[in-house]
Structures are given as structure tokens and as C-alpha cells.
Design a protein around this motif. Structure first.
Motif, PDB file in Angstrom:
ATOM      1  N   ALA A 161       1.822  12.693  -8.951  1.00  0.00           N
ATOM      2  CA  ALA A 161       1.148  13.784  -8.741  1.00  0.00           C
ATOM      3  C   ALA A 161       2.321  15.146  -8.463  1.00  0.00           C
ATOM      4  CB  ALA A 161       0.170  13.619  -7.162  1.00  0.00           C
ATOM      5  N   ILE A 162       3.184  14.671  -7.931  1.00  0.00           N
ATOM      6  CA  ILE A 162       4.381  15.855  -7.963  1.00  0.00           C
ATOM      7  C   ILE A 162       4.888  16.125  -9.155  1.00  0.00           C
ATOM      8  CG2 ILE A 162       6.642  16.537  -6.821  1.00  0.00           C
ATOM      9  CD1 ILE A 162       4.153  16.021  -4.734  1.00  0.00           C
ATOM     10  N   GLN A 163       4.582  15.217 -10.232  1.00  0.00           N
ATOM     11  CA  GLN A 163       4.923  15.553 -11.425  1.00  0.00           C
ATOM     12  C   GLN A 163       3.809  16.132 -12.320  1.00  0.00           C
ATOM     13  OE1 GLN A 163       8.995  13.815 -13.421  1.00  0.00           O
ATOM     14  NE2 GLN A 163       7.302  12.503 -14.157  1.00  0.00           N
ATOM     15  N   GLY A 164       2.661  16.356 -11.620  1.00  0.00           N
ATOM     16  CA  GLY A 164       1.619  16.999 -12.145  1.00  0.00           C
ATOM     17  C   GLY A 164       0.230  16.112 -12.461  1.00  0.00           C
ATOM     18  N   ALA A 165       0.283  14.939 -12.243  1.00  0.00           N
ATOM     19  CA  ALA A 165      -0.935  14.271 -12.397  1.00  0.00           C
ATOM     20  C   ALA A 165      -1.951  14.644 -11.341  1.00  0.00           C
ATOM     21  CB  ALA A 165      -0.578  12.549 -12.430  1.00  0.00           C
ATOM     22  N   GLN A 166      -3.202  14.131 -11.519  1.00  0.00           N
ATOM     23  CA  GLN A 166      -4.141  14.379 -10.329  1.00  0.00           C
ATOM     24  C   GLN A 166      -3.770  13.332  -9.342  1.00  0.00           C
ATOM     25  OE1 GLN A 166      -8.093  14.629 -11.352  1.00  0.00           O
ATOM     26  NE2 GLN A 166      -8.848  15.740  -9.681  1.00  0.00           N
ATOM     27  N   ARG A 183       0.892  -1.144   0.000  1.00  0.00           N
ATOM     28  CA  ARG A 183       0.037   0.173   0.090  1.00  0.00           C
ATOM     29  C   ARG A 183       0.799   1.469   0.039  1.00  0.00           C
ATOM     30  NH1 ARG A 183      -4.332   0.953   4.301  1.00  0.00           N
ATOM     31  NH2 ARG A 183      -4.936   2.441   3.039  1.00  0.00           N
ATOM     32  N   PHE A 184       2.035   1.294   0.750  1.00  0.00           N
ATOM     33  CA  PHE A 184       2.880   2.341   0.971  1.00  0.00           C
ATOM     34  C   PHE A 184       3.297   2.737  -0.702  1.00  0.00           C
ATOM     35  CE2 PHE A 184       7.421   3.656   1.280  1.00  0.00           C
ATOM     36  CZ  PHE A 184       7.018   4.993   1.982  1.00  0.00           C
ATOM     37  N   PHE A 185       3.829   1.674  -1.372  1.00  0.00           N
ATOM     38  CA  PHE A 185       4.430   1.907  -2.656  1.00  0.00           C
ATOM     39  C   PHE A 185       3.276   2.455  -3.520  1.00  0.00           C
ATOM     40  CE2 PHE A 185       8.135  -0.128  -0.848  1.00  0.00           C
ATOM     41  CZ  PHE A 185       9.024   0.716  -1.055  1.00  0.00           C
ATOM     42  N   ASP A 186       2.061   1.570  -3.437  1.00  0.00           N
ATOM     43  CA  ASP A 186       1.013   2.350  -4.359  1.00  0.00           C
ATOM     44  C   ASP A 186       0.701   3.952  -4.245  1.00  0.00           C
ATOM     45  OD1 ASP A 186       0.313   0.007  -5.857  1.00  0.00           O
ATOM     46  OD2 ASP A 186      -1.150  -0.671  -4.059  1.00  0.00           O
ATOM     47  N   ILE A 187       0.708   4.160  -2.915  1.00  0.00           N
ATOM     48  CA  ILE A 187       0.551   5.644  -2.387  1.00  0.00           C
ATOM     49  C   ILE A 187       1.953   6.382  -2.893  1.00  0.00           C
ATOM     50  CG2 ILE A 187       0.521   7.286  -0.365  1.00  0.00           C
ATOM     51  CD1 ILE A 187      -1.034   4.662   0.940  1.00  0.00           C
ATOM     52  N   THR A 188       2.871   5.864  -2.612  1.00  0.00           N
ATOM     53  CA  THR A 188       4.154   6.627  -3.020  1.00  0.00           C
ATOM     54  C   THR A 188       4.172   6.858  -4.586  1.00  0.00           C
ATOM     55  OG1 THR A 188       5.504   4.789  -2.846  1.00  0.00           O
ATOM     56  CG2 THR A 188       5.266   6.439  -1.025  1.00  0.00           C
ATOM     57  N   LYS A 189       3.918   5.967  -5.441  1.00  0.00           N
ATOM     58  CA  LYS A 189       3.818   6.007  -6.851  1.00  0.00           C
ATOM     59  C   LYS A 189       2.739   7.059  -7.201  1.00  0.00           C
ATOM     60  CE  LYS A 189       5.477   5.550 -10.966  1.00  0.00           C
ATOM     61  NZ  LYS A 189       5.134   4.903 -12.142  1.00  0.00           N
ATOM     62  N   SER A 190       1.751   7.114  -6.418  1.00  0.00           N
ATOM     63  CA  SER A 190       0.764   8.072  -6.985  1.00  0.00           C
ATOM     64  C   SER A 190       1.429   9.594  -6.559  1.00  0.00           C
ATOM     65  CB  SER A 190      -0.619   7.906  -6.046  1.00  0.00           C
ATOM     66  OG  SER A 190      -1.255   6.635  -6.486  1.00  0.00           O
ATOM     67  N   LEU A 191       1.790   9.411  -5.272  1.00  0.00           N
ATOM     68  CA  LEU A 191       2.528  10.630  -4.980  1.00  0.00           C
ATOM     69  C   LEU A 191       3.607  11.481  -5.720  1.00  0.00           C
ATOM     70  CD1 LEU A 191       2.157  12.853  -2.421  1.00  0.00           C
ATOM     71  CD2 LEU A 191       4.020  11.264  -1.156  1.00  0.00           C
ATOM     72  N   ASP A 203       9.820  -0.165  -6.267  1.00  0.00           N
ATOM     73  CA  ASP A 203       8.738   0.962  -5.656  1.00  0.00           C
ATOM     74  C   ASP A 203       7.942   1.314  -6.861  1.00  0.00           C
ATOM     75  OD1 ASP A 203      10.537   2.213  -7.391  1.00  0.00           O
ATOM     76  OD2 ASP A 203      10.912   3.982  -5.920  1.00  0.00           O
ATOM     77  N   ASP A 204       7.782   0.438  -7.738  1.00  0.00           N
ATOM     78  CA  ASP A 204       6.993   1.001  -8.770  1.00  0.00           C
ATOM     79  C   ASP A 204       5.824  -0.091  -9.165  1.00  0.00           C
ATOM     80  OD1 ASP A 204       5.653   2.146 -10.991  1.00  0.00           O
ATOM     81  OD2 ASP A 204       7.427   2.043 -12.287  1.00  0.00           O
ATOM     82  N   PRO A 205       4.834  -0.265  -8.222  1.00  0.00           N
ATOM     83  CA  PRO A 205       3.810  -1.421  -8.718  1.00  0.00           C
ATOM     84  C   PRO A 205       3.099  -1.121 -10.040  1.00  0.00           C
ATOM     85  CG  PRO A 205       3.284   0.129  -6.623  1.00  0.00           C
ATOM     86  CD  PRO A 205       4.659   0.480  -7.292  1.00  0.00           C
ATOM     87  N   GLU A 206       2.874   0.250 -10.434  1.00  0.00           N
ATOM     88  CA  GLU A 206       2.133   0.712 -11.636  1.00  0.00           C
ATOM     89  C   GLU A 206       3.018   0.008 -12.745  1.00  0.00           C
ATOM     90  OE1 GLU A 206       2.599   4.665 -12.603  1.00  0.00           O
ATOM     91  OE2 GLU A 206       0.649   4.800 -13.408  1.00  0.00           O
ATOM     92  N   GLY A 207       4.047  -0.088 -12.794  1.00  0.00           N
ATOM     93  CA  GLY A 207       5.052  -0.860 -13.977  1.00  0.00           C
ATOM     94  C   GLY A 207       4.724  -2.138 -14.628  1.00  0.00           C
TER      95      GLY A 207
END
Ligand code: UDP
Length: 412
Positions: free
Chosen positions: A90-95, A79-87, A270-274
Motif C-alpha cells: 500500500a505504501i507503494q501505491g496498491a490499495q 498475521r503481522f507479516f501478512d499485514i505488513t506485506k499489505s502495508l 517477512d513475505d508470505p505473499e511470495g
């Protein structure tokens, strides 16, 4: 929880082969000024992605300069890495999609658990990117200096995500951004400096390997050495636009018959989206026998990446957002023609004639691919200009110099 990464030695003296202008001596003298310094870099993955790549060379070279340097990696649950990937996105500009208090709690709890294990036997901590940014908040020991090092394009962050992260960053003594323009306008940190990343000319990924051996290595991966080849080497990430690369290849292939495309990607811890993107790219690649997908999971390591970057006719990096793009520097260092997205830290690597190959969309990318194949004489000129720019500005000793200079300033 926290893991210390073990690393072999490296020699800074090798760089005398590249710099004969006193630069390495200056660097040694700066390190002497800092004698006794104990430095700790912290990030969130020991493999996959640019930060891990950087530290792999940076830490041994700093040690060779006579300083104590460690690299520690935070751990966390899925969950932490899901959240940090979103973060990160988001820091790069995604919602930012997860506007919940529980999300914040998971992020902070994981940082707290890691902070509890962090040794205080260091004088400077450099904390890389948003994942471990709250560590400083949870570390009670206040004698050390803390630097937050942002590797991503944070010029237009999602406001919610940034306002969540900002107070933690503002507890640091200094912050480093790749470019001045990435500094968020409301950030209040006493010292903020721009420092660009760099590559190690002597790592297995960047050592010169003869082109025909590289072609042989690719042959072994099923690529026809007698047909044209374009390559993108990247994490499987939407900002790297892998599907845009496939479209550009398809358009270019209408004019360059026999064209092959290799997508070489790594999956980072640290990149579950990958993983989802990896599967979707596979589906797309299965429709065309001339599209190849490789990854660190199937044995494509540093030497193979080197072979791809050396043997490709053109390397692409069609990023939409990019903090720096070590892969751009890696390909330019090998004098391979490069076509890259006009984004973030890429243009500073592609100055002069190279800037003609910065692209803003799929069509421009396809056009440039066709142009280089139809005008092979441009490759030589581009190769030389690219290599010189990397040598002058983007090799690891320069990065170490800039960071040590900042540490010296903070410790004064
Ligand atoms: N990389 C790799 N294998 C791959 C894909 C990428 O070794 O399959 C490396 C690449 O060579 C580069 C780093 O991962 O050194 C990616 O850094 P970059 O700054 O380009 O992008 P990031 O992943 O940090 O966004």
C-alpha cells in the motif's frame, strides 16, 4: 523476540583497490569524528530482499571503521507479516485491503512487543521500512536519535495506509528516502534526506568469477551453456512482474530460437505473499522446458546468484515499481547487459546509453532482448558504462558516508 544478526568481519581497506582519490580516507575521518557512536539498524528479515543484503555488508564495514554497529531483526506472528506485506504494497501505491481496527491492533501490538526488548544502549537507531516503524513510538528512552529509512517508492501511497503510518514516522528525528521524489508530500519530519542504497563490490555475490566457471555452475543447474539465456533475479513479488518477464521471453523467443529463461527468486521471512507467486510461476514454467525457476530453498545462494548475473546474456529487471533494485546494480557491476523497468530508483542506475534499455511494457522488453542478441557489439559498451556508474555512485562506502554524515548532523 528481537534477534541480533551475527556477522563476520569485513575490511574497508579493500576499497582502496577501487578508490584512489582519498575517498576512503575521508570516510575514515568522518568515522573518527563519530568515535564512540553506537548504532543499531533494525529491519524485519535477516535474509531475502534488498535491506538484508545491504546490512550484511554495511554493518561489518561500519564496525571496521571503529564504530559499534548492530543489526537487529524484529519478529512477529504470521498475521503481522501478512499485514505488513499489505502495508508495504500500500505504501507503494496498491490499495490497502484490510481496513480494520484489529489489523492496526496486530501491527501495533507486535511493534510494542519488540520495543519492550530493544536495548537502549545505542545512540542512533535506523529503522528500515514500514514493518518496524512504530518501534520508536513504544520506546520510552528518548536520548537516542531515531532515523526512519524508507526503501520503497512511497511517492504515491494508498492514503489510508499512509495516514495510519504517518504519525509514527513523524516521531522520528530524521527520515531517509532513496530519492527526493519518494518523499510523501505531507510528511512532517525535521530532517529528510535522499540517500540511495548500494552494493558491496567484495561480497561473494559481487566478486568477479570467470564467465566460463559461471556457465559451468549454470550447466550444473540444467541450463544449456550453448544456448542464449536471459535471467531475472528477484523476490517473487507482483511489483517485479515475473509474469511480464515470461511473456517478454515468449515474444522474444519467436525471433531468438533456443532462448532460455531463468527466474531466480528468494523467499523472504517477512513475505508470505511470495509463496503463492512462487507456486503460480512454477505452474507456468512447467509448460515450457526452457523456463527454469530457482530459489534460495533449492540451494541457489549468493555465489549462484553471482553466476547467473555473470553468465546471463542479458539480465532483466522488469519491475513496475521499484525502490532502487540492488539487482540492477549487481548486474551492471558485472558488466552484463541489463533491460529494466522504467520505474522508481532504476533509471538513476541506467544513465546515458543504458537508458535506451529502460522499458515500459512487455513488448518493449521483448524488442530490447531481440535487439541485444542481434547486435552483440552493444554489450561491451553498455557493460563499461554500467560498471562506471555503479563504481562512482552505488558502492557501500558511499552509502555509509551519507548515513554517517546524517548521524553527525543529528548528534551535533
Ligand atoms: N536475491 C538473492 N536471491 C534471489 C533473489 C534475490 O540473493 O533468489 C537478492 C538480490 O541479489 C538482491 C536482493 O536480494 O541483492 C534484492 O534486492 P532488491 O533491491 O533488488 O529488491 P527487494 O527485494 O529489496 O525489493
Amino acid at each position: 523476540m528481537l534477534q541480533k544478526v551475527s556477522l563476520g568481519p569485513k575490511s574497508i581497506d579493500k576499497y582502496y583497490e577501487i578508490y584512489n582519490n582519498g575517498f576512503i580516507d575521508e570516510l575514515k575521518s568522518l568515522a573518527d569524528d563519530l568515535k564512540g557512536l553506537r548504532l543499531c539498524h533494525i529491519n524485519s528479515t535477516p535474509f531475502g530482499g534488498g535491506v538484508a543484503e545491504l546490512l550484511l555488508s554495511y554493518i561489518p564495514l561500519v564496525r571496521d571503521l571503529g564504530l559499534t554497529a548492530d543489526w537487529q531483526v524484529i519478529t512477529g506472528d504470521r498475521r503481522f507479516f501478512d499485514i505488513t506485506k499489505s502495508l508495504h504494497n500500500a505504501i507503494q501505491g496498491a490499495q490497502y485491503p484490510l481496513l480494520e481496527r484489529t489489523t492496526e491492533r496486530v501491527y501495533l501490538q507486535n511493534n510494542l512487543e519488540n520495543a519492550k526488548e530493544l536495548s537502549t544502549d545505542y545512540d542512533v537507531f535506523v529503522v528500515n521500512d514500514p514493518q518496524p516503524a512504530a518501534l520508536r513510538h513504544f520506546c520510552e528512552d528518548r536520548h537516542a536519535k531515531w532515523i526512519w529509512r524508507c526503501h520503497i517508492d512511497s511517492s504515491e501511497p494508498d492514503d489510508y495506509a499512509w495516514q495510519f503510518l504517518r504519525p509514527y514516522v513523524e516521531e522520528y528525528d530524521a527520515a531517509i528516502f532513496t530519492m527526493e521524489k519518494f518523499v510523501p508530500s505531507d510528511l512532517g519530519v525535521p530532517v529528510i534526506v535522499p540517500v540511495a542504497p548500494a552494493i558491496d563490490a567484495f561480497s561473494p555475490k559481487n566478486l568477479p568469477i570467470p564467465k566460463d566457471i559461471c556457465r559451468g555452475i549454470l550447466d550444473n543447474q540444467g541450463i544449456d551453456r550453448n544456448r542464449p539465456l536471459v535471467v531475472q533475479v528477484s523476490r517473487f513479488d507482483p511489483w517485479k512482474d515475473p509474469f511480464g518477464v515470461i511473456k517478454a521471453y515468449q515474444l522474444a523467443k519467436e525471433k531468438i530460437p533456443g532462448l532460455q529463461l531463468a527466474l531466480v527468486g528468494s523467499l523472504a521471512g517477512d513475505d508470505p505473499e511470495g509463496w503463492q507467486i512462487y507456486a503460480a510461476i512454477h505452474d507456468e514454467a512447467n509448460k515450457d522446458p526452457d523456463i527454469f525457476v530457482f530459489s534460495n530453498l533449492t540451494g541457489v545462494g549468493n555465489m549462484e546468484v553471482n553466476a547467473f548475473q555473470t553468465a546471463a546474456d542479458i539480465v532483466l529487471q522488469k519491475s513496475i515499481k521499484e525502490g532502487f533494485g540492488l539487482v540492477v546494480a549487481e548486474a551492471l557491476w558485472k558488466q552484463t547487459p541489463m533491460i529494466a523497468g522504467n520505474a522508481g530508483g532504476i533509471p538513476m542506475q541506467m544513465r546515458g546509453k543504458l537508458s535506451d534499455y529502460l522499458v515500459n511494457n512487455v513488448e518493449e522488453c521483448a524488442e530490447k532482448i531481440v535487439y541485444i542478441f542481434e547486435n552483440p557489439q552493444v554489450s561491451g559498451e553498455l557493460g563499461q558504462e554500467g560498471k562506471e556508474n555503479i563504481r562512482d555512485n552505488f558502492l557501500t562506502p558511499r552509502l555509509i558516508r551519507d548515513e554517517l554524515a546524517l548521524m553527525k548532523r543529528l548528534l551535533k
